[in-house]
Design an enzyme around this catalytic site. Structure first.
Site, mmCIF file in Angstrom:
data_model
loop_
_atom_site.group_PDB
_atom_site.id
_atom_site.type_symbol
_atom_site.label_atom_id
_atom_site.label_comp_id
_atom_site.label_asym_id
_atom_site.label_seq_id
_atom_site.Cartn_x
_atom_site.Cartn_y
_atom_site.Cartn_z
ATOM 1 N N ASP A 1 41.317 8.186 34.653
ATOM 2 C CA ASP A 1 39.938 8.181 35.161
ATOM 3 C C ASP A 1 39.859 7.458 36.515
ATOM 4 O O ASP A 1 39.159 7.900 37.420
ATOM 5 C CB ASP A 1 38.986 7.498 34.169
ATOM 6 N N LYS B 1 39.138 5.937 22.914
ATOM 7 C CA LYS B 1 39.866 5.446 24.088
ATOM 8 C C LYS B 1 40.429 4.036 23.896
ATOM 9 O O LYS B 1 41.462 3.692 24.474
ATOM 10 C CB LYS B 1 38.972 5.477 25.328
#
Length: 273
Positions: free
Chosen positions: A100, A64
């Site tokens: 997210d 990420k």
């Protein structure tokens, strides 16, 4: 036929292909979703290759952060969080996003949990907490409590996400003296298979109006069981998981899909987790 994938180092079992397949079915899309394991050193070349044939990919730990230098563009929210979980490929170019925080927001909104004007405590300072803090800060929380076993070592980039919102860094012992509207568990404590444990006790949980656990397996963690036992609202992270996937498809399909689809996917997932 559109091609999508989850990009990670060692993926093992992931619900992502199942979730996106459900979305394809609901939308009537001709698409597939694969698991792609790539070591960090192969990321740069791998992204260039994927950009030629894939519409987009999701990104998971540990990539990420590692993918960011190899992207052509990065969305402001992803830059603020310091992590990318969604990449869109358009005309051979790559743009990184973070969905997210959108998934977390949808989770709160669907359950009628208001962050604006609330004092919120966030347990843990890992990648998941950064997305949570991004939403709480943008939504206008009154105060943020960052709770860590080593509060004096919380990175500056985590504090930066909180922006102008009054923020304090606390130990778990110090949290016992606090109360507020929202308590969010961003740690893996209580996750399957190490169930039956909670990052904090009932004496802490009862001081907050609502408890949210990003864990979804088990559906009711010890943390949430204690919250229910205290008469507090208790919500797990399954809808956030579905919502971040729907938000990724919104980017890739370039159209709004809505919270109803995420709720529908979460309900289907509940029987599968």
């Amino acid at each position: 036929m559109q091609h999508f994938a989850l990009l990670g180092a060692k993926l093992g079992h992931s619900l992502s292909p199942q979730i996106h397949q459900m979305i394809f079915e609901e939308l009537g899309l001709a698409a597939d979703y694969k698991l792609l394991e790539l070591p960090t050193e192969a990321l740069e070349a791998g992204l260039k290759e994927l950009a030629q044939t894939y519409t987009g990919v999701n990104v998971t730990i540990p990539h990420k952060v590692d993918v960011i230098p190899f992207l052509d563009e990065i969305a402001p929210e992803a830059a603020a969080i310091g992590a990318v979980n969604t990449i869109s490929f358009v005309n051979g170019k790559s743009c990184g996003y973070n969905t997210d925080w959108l998934g977390f927001g949808m989770l709160l909104e669907h359950n009628g949990i208001e962050a604006r004007g609330q004092k919120a405590a966030v347990l843990g300072i890992g990648g998941a907490s950064r997305a949570v803090l991004q939403y709480l800060a943008k939504r206008g929380a009154a105060e943020l409590l960052l709770v860590s076993r080593s509060p004096q070592q919380i990175p500056a980039e985590v504090l930066k996400i909180c922006g102008s919102i009054p923020t304090r860094c606390l130990s778990y012992a110090q949290l016992a003296q606090e109360s507020g509207g929202l308590l969010v568990n961003c740690t893996p404590v209580g996750m399957y298979p190490k169930t039956g444990v909670s990052p904090v006790g009932e004496e802490v949980i009862k001081n907050f109006g609502a408890a949210v656990d990003l864990i979804y397996n088990p559906a009711e963690t010890e943390f949430l069981r204690l919250a229910k036992n205290s008469g507090r609202q208790a919500v797990n992270g399954l809808l956030m998981l579905a919502a971040q996937a729907v938000a990724a498809q919104e980017i890739w399909q370039q159209r709004k899909l809505g919270a109803d689809l995420a709720v529908k996917i979460a309900q289907r997932l509940a029987g599968a987790v």
